[in-house]
Design a protein around this motif. Structure first.
Motif, short mmCIF file in Angstrom:
data_model
loop_
_atom_site.label_atom_id
_atom_site.label_comp_id
_atom_site.label_asym_id
_atom_site.label_seq_id
_atom_site.Cartn_x
_atom_site.Cartn_y
_atom_site.Cartn_z
N CYS A 1 0.82 -1.21 0.00
CA CYS A 1 0.00 0.00 0.00
C CYS A 1 0.85 1.27 0.00
O CYS A 1 0.72 2.13 -0.89
CB CYS A 1 -0.94 0.00 1.20
SG CYS A 1 -2.13 -1.36 1.19
N VAL B 1 -7.51 -6.65 0.36
CA VAL B 1 -6.65 -5.53 0.00
C VAL B 1 -6.30 -5.58 -1.49
O VAL B 1 -6.37 -4.57 -2.21
CB VAL B 1 -5.37 -5.51 0.85
CG1 VAL B 1 -4.40 -4.43 0.35
CG2 VAL B 1 -5.70 -5.27 2.32
N PHE C 1 -7.55 -2.90 -4.27
CA PHE C 1 -6.53 -2.19 -5.03
C PHE C 1 -6.79 -2.37 -6.53
O PHE C 1 -6.76 -1.40 -7.30
CB PHE C 1 -5.15 -2.72 -4.65
CG PHE C 1 -3.99 -1.93 -5.22
CD1 PHE C 1 -3.27 -1.06 -4.42
CD2 PHE C 1 -3.61 -2.05 -6.55
CE1 PHE C 1 -2.20 -0.34 -4.93
CE2 PHE C 1 -2.54 -1.34 -7.07
CZ PHE C 1 -1.83 -0.48 -6.26
N SER D 1 -3.85 2.87 -4.04
CA SER D 1 -3.05 2.65 -2.83
C SER D 1 -3.81 3.08 -1.58
O SER D 1 -3.82 2.37 -0.57
CB SER D 1 -1.73 3.41 -2.92
OG SER D 1 -0.96 2.96 -4.01
N GLY E 1 -6.65 0.63 -0.96
CA GLY E 1 -6.15 -0.62 -0.39
C GLY E 1 -5.78 -0.46 1.07
O GLY E 1 -6.08 -1.34 1.91
N LEU E 2 -5.13 0.65 1.42
CA LEU E 2 -4.76 0.92 2.81
C LEU E 2 -6.01 1.07 3.69
O LEU E 2 -6.08 0.52 4.79
CB LEU E 2 -3.90 2.19 2.89
CG LEU E 2 -3.44 2.62 4.28
CD1 LEU E 2 -2.61 1.53 4.94
CD2 LEU E 2 -2.66 3.92 4.20
#
Length: 564
Positions: A123, A229, A233, A254, A257-258
């Motif tokens: 990430c 995740v 993403f 990113s 996903g984080l």
């Protein structure tokens, strides 16, 4: 004056290509089989490329040498300039004691090293790739993983494989924009097609990282988080590249996903993290003992400091100060790329230098003057300079003395000496191969396979990135060749140009330039061959999957490809 021939050996494209491949074979054999240190492998391959250029291609010796010097300069600046300042920024946080607080912040999210690999390497590394690229994500995330307890080899392998999915859209989509400028195909269309390719890899890369950290057990215990995740993403990449903005694709993906990781960890806690930590601790002890006994340690192999763990209460102020350097990186790089007046000002400071004795004397195989003989000195707009500015601000905010900050910088410069030599040699090799015509010979040979070229087209991007360490450079080399080959074979030119970019994504991890950056970051100078042997099979496996995907997208899965 020099104009390269596509088939200088008896008019045979096959034999000419086999000879042109010798420098690449030299790198792969010396690194992967003979286990040479990277700087010797790079220098050997450079010598081979210069001999091939002079003896097989008939390039004047003076122009061969000048090509190598321009590549060497590019290797020093901006490539190693970026790496040096990225590692210096990290070392400032260690010297100031603030990195220990960052480690505690990461532990607050999760102290499971498998989760930390996803958050940091995938990430945060993806965000750095979106904003900077050129090796900065590998350098920064590599030292971060080392500092939170990863063994050097595992940290290097994890960050190299994590630095795949975001590469195509890296540095605000520079590889895609370059391909669009060269081919005349709207870069938004190329980016949309790539958005139908790289998300498949993004979806599974976190699973790969968990496997690298903790094997099959880790995958069994952590697959829900890794899959969530990766899928978030990948979907974000698809949506952004097709419907929002090609340039912002990796930033959006990113952060999404984080956010998915942080939110899921509020409701779902993985098991087995303590066991993974204990295994990592034992590995770290073994690795430390081996490094103590090895001669590599005497050569300055330990590139970064690892702060000791201490118990201090985290306050909001300490959390902010721990995060400050990385928040500042995001702010500075975002402003430099996304604020038009500032990005225009920075671009205007670039100095174009026609390389003395080379510019105007080398043509392409099509008979046009080679544009790569003009060296761009990005003294202010380079990511390396922006990292230097970030480091200066961080040193001031952390109240470090000029003496301390300069001492850290000089120490890192000395430790990077072999890495600097390696990257300079590899970029010199790339320029010699490109300007002499070796690279275009290989590409033309592969492109001569007709309709089957759709399956093979990613290989060109893979090769180009493996040689130069840059997906942007791979597109500069092969984008127009992909377009022409597609038109002649009755294939979708935009699909092949996109495949070139996606191929570069999986080739970056085996680039000697990137291998050296990873080895430098984690303190494995001289062990690039060992890292290469760890990642080459991952690279080849992903390349095979990509070739199959692109081949199917040119035939039975053509409905997946968006139209102009």
């Amino acid at each position: 004056m020099y104009t390269p021939e596509l088939a200088p050996l008896a008019g045979s494209l096959l034999w000419s290509s086999l000879v042109a491949l010798l420098p690449l074979v030299t790198i792969f054999v010396t690194l992967g089989v003979l286990r040479w240190k990277a700087h010797w492998a790079g220098l050997a391959a450079l010598v081979v490329s210069m001999l091939v250029a002079a003896l097989a291609y008939g390039m004047p010796v003076g122009l061969v040498g000048l090509s190598a010097t321009e590549g060497l300069a590019f290797g020093l600046f901006p490539i190693m300039w970026i790496v040096l300042n990225a590692i210096w920024l990290y070392e400032l946080t260690v010297r100031s004691g603030r990195f220990e607080d960052l480690r505690r912040v990461i532990d607050r999210i999760s102290d499971d090293p498998r989760v930390q690999a996803i958050i940091i390497a995938f990430c945060f590394g993806g965000l750095l790739e979106a904003l900077a690229g050129f090796g900065a994500p590998v350098a920064i995330t590599g030292v971060m993983l080392m500092a939170i307890g990863f063994t050097a080899m595992r940290a290097a392998t994890v960050v190299l494989i994590a630095n795949t999915a975001p590469v195509a859209f890296g540095a605000i989509a520079i590889p895609i924009i370059t391909a669009g400028n060269l081919t005349g195909i709207p870069y938004e269309h190329i980016g949309a097609i790539i958005g139908h390719q790289t998300p498949f890899f993004a979806a599974v890369v976190p699973l790969f990282l968990v496997f690298l950290v903790d094997g099959k057990r880790g995958v069994k215990q952590l697959w829900p988080l890794a899959l969530v995740v990766g899928v978030v993403f990948g979907i974000s990449q698809f949506v952004s590249s097709n419907f929002i903005s090609v340039e912002l694709t990796d930033i959006i993906a990113s952060l999404a996903g984080l956010a998915a990781a942080v939110i899921m960890l509020q409701f779902w806690k993985p098991v087995g993290g303590r066991d993974a930590l204990e295994n990592m601790g034992r590995e770290r002890e073994r690795e430390s003992a081996e490094n103590t006994d090895s001669s590599a340690a005497d050569a300055g192999a330990v590139a970064v400091a690892t702060p000791p763990r201490t118990d201090v209460r985290l306050t909001p102020g300490r959390v902010f100060m721990a995060l400050f350097p990385y928040l500042l990186v995001i702010v500075i790089f975002s402003a430099s790329k996304l604020v038009p007046p500032l990005s225009s000002f920075l671009a205007a400071t670039d100095v174009k230098i026609p390389w003395p004795g080379l510019d105007g004397n080398v043509f392409t195989a099509e008979g046009e003057l080679a544009g790569s003989t003009v060296y761009s000195f990005q003294w202010l707009s380079s990511p390396g300079t922006l990292l230097l500015i970030t480091g200066i601000i961080v040193a001031i905010v952390y109240r470090m003395s000029l003496r301390d900050a300069a001492s850290v910088y000089l120490t890192q410069l000395v430790k990077l000496r072999y890495s600097i030599l390696t990257v300079a040699a590899v970029l010199a090799l790339a320029y010699v191969m490109n300007l002499s015509g070796q690279t275009i010979t290989i590409g033309t040979w592969i492109a001569g396979t007709g309709a089957a070229f759709a399956f093979l087209s990613p290989i060109l991007g893979w090769l180009g990135t493996a040689v130069t360490g840059s997906d942007t450079s791979a597109n500069a080399l092969f984008a127009t060749l992909q377009q022409t080959a597609g038109e002649e074979a009755g294939l979708n030119p935009a699909l092949l140009v996109a495949a070139n970019t996606s191929g570069g994504v999986v080739g970056k991890m085996i680039s000697p330039q990137n291998l050296t950056i990873a080895a430098t970051a984690v303190g494995l100078l001289g062990q690039e061959s060992a890292i290469f042997r760890k990642v080459i099979w991952w690279s080849l496996g992903m390349l095979a999957a990509l070739c199959l995907l692109v081949g199917l997208q040119s035939t039975v899965l053509s409905w997946m490809i968006p139209t102009l």
